[in-house]
Design a protein around this motif. Sequence first.
Motif, PDB file in Angstrom:
ATOM      1  N   GLU A   1      36.322 140.728  88.176  1.00  0.00           N
ATOM      2  CA  GLU A   1      35.318 140.097  89.030  1.00  0.00           C
ATOM      3  C   GLU A   1      34.001 140.859  88.965  1.00  0.00           C
ATOM      4  OE1 GLU A   1      36.339 139.079  93.000  1.00  0.00           O
ATOM      5  OE2 GLU A   1      38.182 138.042  92.451  1.00  0.00           O
ATOM      6  N   CYS A   2      34.086 142.195  88.851  1.00  0.00           N
ATOM      7  CA  CYS A   2      32.874 142.999  88.702  1.00  0.00           C
ATOM      8  C   CYS A   2      32.168 142.655  87.395  1.00  0.00           C
ATOM      9  CB  CYS A   2      33.211 144.485  88.745  1.00  0.00           C
ATOM     10  SG  CYS A   2      33.759 145.081  90.354  1.00  0.00           S
ATOM     11  N   HIS A   3      32.936 142.527  86.313  1.00  0.00           N
ATOM     12  CA  HIS A   3      32.343 142.102  85.045  1.00  0.00           C
ATOM     13  C   HIS A   3      31.652 140.747  85.208  1.00  0.00           C
ATOM     14  CE1 HIS A   3      33.298 145.104  82.119  1.00  0.00           C
ATOM     15  NE2 HIS A   3      34.604 144.977  82.191  1.00  0.00           N
ATOM     16  N   ALA A   4      32.337 139.804  85.844  1.00  0.00           N
ATOM     17  CA  ALA A   4      31.789 138.458  85.998  1.00  0.00           C
ATOM     18  C   ALA A   4      30.487 138.482  86.796  1.00  0.00           C
ATOM     19  CB  ALA A   4      32.814 137.551  86.671  1.00  0.00           C
ATOM     20  N   ALA A   5      30.475 139.229  87.892  1.00  0.00           N
ATOM     21  CA  ALA A   5      29.279 139.305  88.736  1.00  0.00           C
ATOM     22  C   ALA A   5      28.120 139.955  87.992  1.00  0.00           C
ATOM     23  CB  ALA A   5      29.593 140.081  90.010  1.00  0.00           C
ATOM     24  N   SER A   6      28.414 140.951  87.140  1.00  0.00           N
ATOM     25  CA  SER A   6      27.342 141.651  86.424  1.00  0.00           C
ATOM     26  C   SER A   6      26.603 140.733  85.463  1.00  0.00           C
ATOM     27  CB  SER A   6      27.922 142.843  85.645  1.00  0.00           C
ATOM     28  OG  SER A   6      28.630 142.416  84.493  1.00  0.00           O
ATOM     29  N   SER A   7      27.241 139.657  85.067  1.00  0.00           N
ATOM     30  CA  SER A   7      26.627 138.713  84.139  1.00  0.00           C
ATOM     31  C   SER A   7      26.176 137.436  84.835  1.00  0.00           C
ATOM     32  CB  SER A   7      27.623 138.371  83.020  1.00  0.00           C
ATOM     33  OG  SER A   7      27.057 137.484  82.085  1.00  0.00           O
ATOM     34  N   ALA A   8      27.101 136.772  85.513  1.00  0.00           N
ATOM     35  CA  ALA A   8      26.806 135.458  86.089  1.00  0.00           C
ATOM     36  C   ALA A   8      25.716 135.517  87.155  1.00  0.00           C
ATOM     37  CB  ALA A   8      28.079 134.859  86.680  1.00  0.00           C
ATOM     38  N   PHE A   9      25.710 136.582  87.978  1.00  0.00           N
ATOM     39  CA  PHE A   9      24.785 136.642  89.103  1.00  0.00           C
ATOM     40  C   PHE A   9      23.326 136.798  88.669  1.00  0.00           C
ATOM     41  CE2 PHE A   9      27.800 138.115  92.769  1.00  0.00           C
ATOM     42  CZ  PHE A   9      28.632 137.055  92.483  1.00  0.00           C
ATOM     43  N   ILE A  10      23.084 137.334  87.465  1.00  0.00           N
ATOM     44  CA  ILE A  10      21.699 137.550  87.027  1.00  0.00           C
ATOM     45  C   ILE A  10      21.313 136.650  85.857  1.00  0.00           C
ATOM     46  CG2 ILE A  10      21.627 139.929  87.836  1.00  0.00           C
ATOM     47  CD1 ILE A  10      22.032 140.817  84.912  1.00  0.00           C
ATOM     48  N   SER A  11      22.154 135.690  85.539  1.00  0.00           N
ATOM     49  CA  SER A  11      21.917 134.857  84.361  1.00  0.00           C
ATOM     50  C   SER A  11      20.756 133.889  84.529  1.00  0.00           C
ATOM     51  CB  SER A  11      23.176 134.063  84.021  1.00  0.00           C
ATOM     52  OG  SER A  11      23.472 133.131  85.065  1.00  0.00           O
ATOM     53  N   GLY A  12      20.474 133.515  85.765  1.00  0.00           N
ATOM     54  CA  GLY A  12      19.452 132.505  86.004  1.00  0.00           C
ATOM     55  C   GLY A  12      19.970 131.087  85.882  1.00  0.00           C
ATOM     56  N   PHE A  13      21.250 130.928  85.529  1.00  0.00           N
ATOM     57  CA  PHE A  13      21.860 129.601  85.423  1.00  0.00           C
ATOM     58  C   PHE A  13      22.314 129.137  86.811  1.00  0.00           C
ATOM     59  CE2 PHE A  13      23.504 131.257  81.093  1.00  0.00           C
ATOM     60  CZ  PHE A  13      22.276 131.015  80.509  1.00  0.00           C
ATOM     61  N   SER A  14      22.240 127.845  87.049  1.00  0.00           N
ATOM     62  CA  SER A  14      22.680 127.306  88.327  1.00  0.00           C
ATOM     63  C   SER A  14      24.208 127.308  88.404  1.00  0.00           C
ATOM     64  CB  SER A  14      22.141 125.890  88.517  1.00  0.00           C
ATOM     65  OG  SER A  14      22.596 125.339  89.746  1.00  0.00           O
ATOM     66  N   GLU A  15      24.841 126.526  87.560  1.00  0.00           N
ATOM     67  CA  GLU A  15      26.299 126.527  87.475  1.00  0.00           C
ATOM     68  C   GLU A  15      26.698 127.012  86.091  1.00  0.00           C
ATOM     69  OE1 GLU A  15      27.745 123.036  90.515  1.00  0.00           O
ATOM     70  OE2 GLU A  15      27.315 122.473  88.438  1.00  0.00           O
ATOM     71  N   LYS A  16      27.721 127.841  86.038  1.00  0.00           N
ATOM     72  CA  LYS A  16      28.073 128.441  84.758  1.00  0.00           C
ATOM     73  C   LYS A  16      29.555 128.773  84.696  1.00  0.00           C
ATOM     74  CE  LYS A  16      26.130 131.558  87.733  1.00  0.00           C
ATOM     75  NZ  LYS A  16      24.989 131.369  88.645  1.00  0.00           N
ATOM     76  N   ILE A  17      30.050 128.810  83.467  1.00  0.00           N
ATOM     77  CA  ILE A  17      31.368 129.356  83.172  1.00  0.00           C
ATOM     78  C   ILE A  17      31.176 130.813  82.797  1.00  0.00           C
ATOM     79  CG2 ILE A  17      33.259 129.308  81.494  1.00  0.00           C
ATOM     80  CD1 ILE A  17      32.790 126.232  81.346  1.00  0.00           C
ATOM     81  N   CYS A  18      32.052 131.673  83.264  1.00  0.00           N
ATOM     82  CA  CYS A  18      31.945 133.091  82.925  1.00  0.00           C
ATOM     83  C   CYS A  18      33.256 133.573  82.315  1.00  0.00           C
ATOM     84  CB  CYS A  18      31.594 133.926  84.159  1.00  0.00           C
ATOM     85  SG  CYS A  18      31.247 135.644  83.767  1.00  0.00           S
ATOM     86  N   LEU A  19      33.171 134.082  81.101  1.00  0.00           N
ATOM     87  CA  LEU A  19      34.317 134.663  80.414  1.00  0.00           C
ATOM     88  C   LEU A  19      34.194 136.179  80.442  1.00  0.00           C
ATOM     89  CD1 LEU A  19      36.790 134.619  78.425  1.00  0.00           C
ATOM     90  CD2 LEU A  19      35.095 134.537  76.578  1.00  0.00           C
ATOM     91  N   THR A  20      35.241 136.859  80.904  1.00  0.00           N
ATOM     92  CA  THR A  20      35.271 138.314  80.854  1.00  0.00           C
ATOM     93  C   THR A  20      36.494 138.746  80.056  1.00  0.00           C
ATOM     94  OG1 THR A  20      36.581 138.615  82.891  1.00  0.00           O
ATOM     95  CG2 THR A  20      34.200 138.397  83.134  1.00  0.00           C
TER      96      THR A  20
END
Length: 590
Positions: free
Chosen positions: A147-166
Motif C-alpha cells: 500500500e505504501c508503494h501504491a500511495a507513493s505513485s498513485a497519489f502524486i500521479s495527477g490522474f483522476s482514476e487509475k490502476i496501480c500495479l506494485t
Amino acid sequence: MKVLGLCTMGNSAACIVIDGFVISAIEEERLSRIKNDGGFPLKAIKRCMSDKKISFKEIDAIAVYWQPWRILTRVLGLLKLFLENPLYIKYFFSSILQSFFGYKKNNDYPELSGSWFELFFIKSKLQSNFENFDEFKGKIYFLDHHECHAASSAFISGFSEKICLTFDGGGESISTAIFLCDKNQNLKKIKSLNWPNSLGHFYSAFTGYLGFRMLEGEYKMMGLAPYGNPKYKDIILDNILLKKNDGSYYLNTKILNYHMALNGKFSSELERLFGPPRKKSDFFSQKHKDIASSVQSAFEEILLHMLKWVKSEYSDYNNLCIAGGCALNVTANGKVISRGLFDQIFIPPGPHDAGSAIGAAFLVEKNNSNKTEFTMKDAYTGPSYDDSFIINTFKKLNLSIPTKMNEINLLNFTSKKLAEGQVIAWFQSSSEFGPRALGNRSFLADPRYDNIRETINQKIKKRELFRPFAPSCKLEVRNTFFEINQDSPFMNIVANVKKEKMNIIPAVTHTDGTARVHTVSRETNELYWKLLDQFEKITGVGVLLNTSFNIQEPIVESPLDAIKCFLRSKVDVLVIGNYVCDAKWRSINT
C-alpha cells in the motif's frame, strides 16, 4: 500535519511530508556512502530534520513502510521452500537470520542491512540516537508495504482514476498487488500474489546466475539483454515462470530459488536447462546474452499478461501507475507504453523501497485527515549547498578556490566544452531523490560523439562497455528525437529513438535503437534546461548524455563527495554551483 516517513531495509530512506507536500526526502546511502544501504536511516532522518529546521516536538506522526508483526507469513514462506527442497535447509536458517535480524554471512554482500526485528523497537532506536526525541508526542504508524508503494505513485500521479500495479521482491506476505485508486485517493486492492511467487526474485536470481551481483546488477542484465535473442523465453515460460488464467503467475522455486542464488547455488534442473552459471570473471558469451534477453522478454510477457487481465476487467480505467522495485525495469515500462493498453503511465522518482517512506507518510495523512491532494512536484528533495559551504569545502581540503562565473558565462563555457567533446561533472542545487541522476548530480557529455560512451564507461565510470547511457532532452524537443507521447521527468521509461535521429545522438542510442529518456522542463529545473537550450543553440541538438555523478559508489551528495570524486577521475571539468574546476585548476591542485 507534519509526518516523518521512514524506510529501513532494502534502500533505506527518510522524508518529511507537510500537509501532503514532500518538503524533504533522501536515501541513507547518499549520506553513509554505502551503496544500497539498508541500515536504519539515522543520517537521513537527521538531514531531513536539520535542513528544514524541524524538531520532533513539531512532528505529528512517524510513518513506517512495514508491519513487522506479520513476520510469521514470511517464516511460513521460507518453510515452504524447505519442504519443496530439503537441500534448502543449508540456506533456511541464514535466510531467517538475514531477513529478520540483518545478519549477513555472505562476504559478497557486506553492506549494512536493516532487519524486521528492529522495527519492533523503533521508539527506543530513535530515543537512543536523538536527544530531543522525548519531545515527540505523536504516534508511530506501521503501514502495509505494498500500500505504501501504491500511495507513493498513485497519489502524486495527477490522474483522476487509475490502476496501480506494485511488484517487487516481496512485502510482508505478497510480492505483487493491483489496486484501483479513485480521485479521492482511496485504494482498493483487487488482486495480490503471495511470496515467493515474485517477479523481482525471478529477475534477481537470474542476475546472480549470469554472474552479476544480485540486488544491484539487475540493471546490468537489462543493459545486456538487447545484445541477445530471446531464444530461451519459451523454456522459461514453460518451466519456471508460468502464466495463470486469472492474470497471475507462478514461480517454480524448485528450479529457481532466490535465497540459494544469493549464496551462489543453483539447482541441477536450472543447470540442465541453461548450462552452468557464469562466473564473474567469465567472458560474456552469446549464450549469456541470449539468456539475459530471454529473462527480460519473459518478465515483460508476465507483466503484460497481468495488465491485459486488469484492463479487461476494468476497461474504464485508462491510466496506470507502477511502483515497487520491478518498476525500475525501464525497458518493460517502455513496452507497456508502446502496447497502448493505457493512455499514460506514471512511475515515481523512487519506485523502489526508498519511495515507500513517502508512500507511508502519505497514507498516514490520508487516514488521519482525509486529505486527497498530495504533491511531489519534482525529485529535487535533497540538500542544497550555498557558495559559502562550497568555498569552505575547498578550504578544508587545502585546495585553491576555483574561478567563479555568472550564470550566462557559466552556461556558455559549459556548453562549449561539451560541444568540444569534454566530459563535465555537473553539481547543482538540491540532490535528486531516487536512483537516477536528473541533472543536479550528473556527468554530462555530447551525445553526438559515439566514442564518448567507451571513454566514460572504461576511463571514468569503470564499468562494463555494454552499459548504455541516458539522454536528457528539453521537453520541447522530446518528440523530435524520441517516439514517446508523454513526459518522462524521472528517467523511468525507455522509448525508441527516431530512425532519422539515431546517427545524430549515437552515444545515447542503445544497440536496439532505444534510449532511457529524461525530459527536462524549465519549470522544474531551470538551470539544467538553460544548459540544454544553450547547447542546442551551439549544436542544433537539445539533448545531452546524462549519467550519474559517481564512480563505483552512491551518487555524490555533498560538495566534498563531488570534489573528491572529480579529483580521482579523468573527468575534464567540474562545475560546482557557479565555480569551475578546469584542467589548469586540477594541475595546480594535484
